[in-house]
Design a protein around this motif. Sequence first.
Motif, PDB file in Angstrom:
ATOM      1  N   ALA A   1     -20.213 -24.205 -10.098  1.00  0.00           N
ATOM      2  CA  ALA A   1     -18.984 -23.784  -9.445  1.00  0.00           C
ATOM      3  C   ALA A   1     -18.972 -24.304  -8.013  1.00  0.00           C
ATOM      4  CB  ALA A   1     -18.876 -22.267  -9.453  1.00  0.00           C
ATOM      5  N   TRP A   2     -17.824 -24.664  -7.527  1.00  0.00           N
ATOM      6  CA  TRP A   2     -17.714 -25.166  -6.158  1.00  0.00           C
ATOM      7  C   TRP A   2     -16.325 -24.864  -5.623  1.00  0.00           C
ATOM      8  CZ3 TRP A   2     -14.201 -29.297  -5.552  1.00  0.00           C
ATOM      9  CH2 TRP A   2     -13.774 -29.894  -6.740  1.00  0.00           C
ATOM     10  N   ALA A   3     -16.171 -24.901  -4.291  1.00  0.00           N
ATOM     11  CA  ALA A   3     -14.899 -24.582  -3.649  1.00  0.00           C
ATOM     12  C   ALA A   3     -14.490 -25.712  -2.734  1.00  0.00           C
ATOM     13  CB  ALA A   3     -15.019 -23.284  -2.853  1.00  0.00           C
ATOM     14  N   GLU A   4     -13.189 -25.925  -2.640  1.00  0.00           N
ATOM     15  CA  GLU A   4     -12.638 -26.963  -1.784  1.00  0.00           C
ATOM     16  C   GLU A   4     -11.565 -26.331  -0.909  1.00  0.00           C
ATOM     17  OE1 GLU A   4     -10.883 -31.459  -2.327  1.00  0.00           O
ATOM     18  OE2 GLU A   4     -10.434 -29.941  -3.831  1.00  0.00           O
ATOM     19  N   ALA A   5     -11.619 -26.532   0.401  1.00  0.00           N
ATOM     20  CA  ALA A   5     -10.681 -25.878   1.302  1.00  0.00           C
ATOM     21  C   ALA A   5     -10.119 -26.850   2.312  1.00  0.00           C
ATOM     22  CB  ALA A   5     -11.358 -24.723   2.030  1.00  0.00           C
ATOM     23  N   ASP A   6      -8.894 -26.597   2.739  1.00  0.00           N
ATOM     24  CA  ASP A   6      -8.257 -27.356   3.806  1.00  0.00           C
ATOM     25  C   ASP A   6      -8.757 -26.806   5.134  1.00  0.00           C
ATOM     26  OD1 ASP A   6      -6.201 -27.918   5.905  1.00  0.00           O
ATOM     27  OD2 ASP A   6      -5.271 -28.979   4.235  1.00  0.00           O
ATOM     28  N   ALA A   7      -9.109 -27.649   6.070  1.00  0.00           N
ATOM     29  CA  ALA A   7      -9.677 -27.199   7.346  1.00  0.00           C
ATOM     30  C   ALA A   7      -8.691 -26.353   8.143  1.00  0.00           C
ATOM     31  CB  ALA A   7     -10.139 -28.406   8.164  1.00  0.00           C
ATOM     32  N   ASN A   8      -7.393 -26.663   8.063  1.00  0.00           N
ATOM     33  CA  ASN A   8      -6.396 -25.927   8.835  1.00  0.00           C
ATOM     34  C   ASN A   8      -5.968 -24.629   8.158  1.00  0.00           C
ATOM     35  OD1 ASN A   8      -6.280 -27.974  10.814  1.00  0.00           O
ATOM     36  ND2 ASN A   8      -4.888 -29.172   9.518  1.00  0.00           N
ATOM     37  N   THR A  14      -7.538 -22.836  -0.187  1.00  0.00           N
ATOM     38  CA  THR A  14      -8.834 -22.906  -0.844  1.00  0.00           C
ATOM     39  C   THR A  14      -8.659 -22.953  -2.354  1.00  0.00           C
ATOM     40  OG1 THR A  14      -9.897 -21.675   0.950  1.00  0.00           O
ATOM     41  CG2 THR A  14     -11.056 -21.765  -1.148  1.00  0.00           C
ATOM     42  N   SER A  15      -9.394 -23.826  -3.021  1.00  0.00           N
ATOM     43  CA  SER A  15      -9.361 -23.908  -4.481  1.00  0.00           C
ATOM     44  C   SER A  15     -10.783 -23.845  -5.015  1.00  0.00           C
ATOM     45  CB  SER A  15      -8.679 -25.192  -4.940  1.00  0.00           C
ATOM     46  OG  SER A  15      -9.373 -26.323  -4.448  1.00  0.00           O
ATOM     47  N   PHE A  16     -10.963 -23.059  -6.077  1.00  0.00           N
ATOM     48  CA  PHE A  16     -12.270 -22.893  -6.690  1.00  0.00           C
ATOM     49  C   PHE A  16     -12.283 -23.588  -8.053  1.00  0.00           C
ATOM     50  CE2 PHE A  16     -11.846 -19.427  -3.710  1.00  0.00           C
ATOM     51  CZ  PHE A  16     -13.107 -19.338  -3.130  1.00  0.00           C
ATOM     52  N   HIS A  17     -13.411 -24.203  -8.366  1.00  0.00           N
ATOM     53  CA  HIS A  17     -13.540 -24.960  -9.609  1.00  0.00           C
ATOM     54  C   HIS A  17     -14.787 -24.536 -10.377  1.00  0.00           C
ATOM     55  CE1 HIS A  17     -11.036 -27.423  -6.971  1.00  0.00           C
ATOM     56  NE2 HIS A  17     -10.576 -28.045  -8.040  1.00  0.00           N
ATOM     57  N   ILE A  18     -14.681 -24.590 -11.689  1.00  0.00           N
ATOM     58  CA  ILE A  18     -15.842 -24.488 -12.574  1.00  0.00           C
ATOM     59  C   ILE A  18     -15.901 -25.820 -13.315  1.00  0.00           C
ATOM     60  CG2 ILE A  18     -16.888 -23.317 -14.532  1.00  0.00           C
ATOM     61  CD1 ILE A  18     -15.497 -20.785 -13.706  1.00  0.00           C
ATOM     62  N   GLY A  19     -16.826 -26.659 -12.877  1.00  0.00           N
ATOM     63  CA  GLY A  19     -16.840 -28.025 -13.389  1.00  0.00           C
ATOM     64  C   GLY A  19     -15.612 -28.757 -12.886  1.00  0.00           C
ATOM     65  N   SER A  20     -14.800 -29.265 -13.799  1.00  0.00           N
ATOM     66  CA  SER A  20     -13.575 -29.962 -13.421  1.00  0.00           C
ATOM     67  C   SER A  20     -12.332 -29.081 -13.536  1.00  0.00           C
ATOM     68  CB  SER A  20     -13.387 -31.198 -14.320  1.00  0.00           C
ATOM     69  OG  SER A  20     -13.308 -30.809 -15.684  1.00  0.00           O
TER      70      SER A  20
END
Length: 208
Positions: A1-8, A14-20
């Motif tokens: 699992a991983w998370a991707e977020a916009d700095a601003n 923020t978006s969270f992923h399990i695999g793709s």
Amino acid sequence: AWAEADANYPIAKTSFHIGSMMIETVPTFKYLGRLLSNDDCDYLAIQANLKKARNQWGCIACILSMDGASPKTMAKFYLAVVESILLYSCESWIISQWSQCWLDSFHHRCARYMAHQHIWWKSSGEWECPPMSEILNCCGLSPITMYIAKRRSKLLSTYAEPSSTLFQECLVSASAPNIWSTHHIVWVAIAINYNLMKWCEVALQLGP
């Protein structure tokens, strides 16, 4: 699992992923009967409790009135049934001025119904508004802030040592729900979950 977020916009974007696969993000969700929001605001939770309490009061108020129950008898049913719904999870609420007005208004309307002392328009062209303190006394009720304070004091006395700095500091704050700070709530929650009272006392000394 991983998370991707916009700095601003670290929360909204923020978006969270399990695999793709990306997990859906929702602004609110219900947990243990309480509405939680992504902005950590308790307004929705309070409004949801108010709606449930109104429905419950509507169910029992008419029956009690038809049976000719006294104001104090009605107040006992109100405290046992309606107030427990209204103040569910209030121990951790951050109550804004508007939310406090909503809570006070509901509490006062119920008390006026119990005491049969409503606000009404007189033939002289003036409003008749019986003093709220007399109505509460007639029903044997206290202001809604007192019930919130009792619940918070009970929580603290259950999980904190009475002699601790945290207990004494939070106990004072409990008497005024509108100044119950996030700082206190966070560290009490840690104490409840992990029993780290000494950590809480250190955090309290260091400040928010």
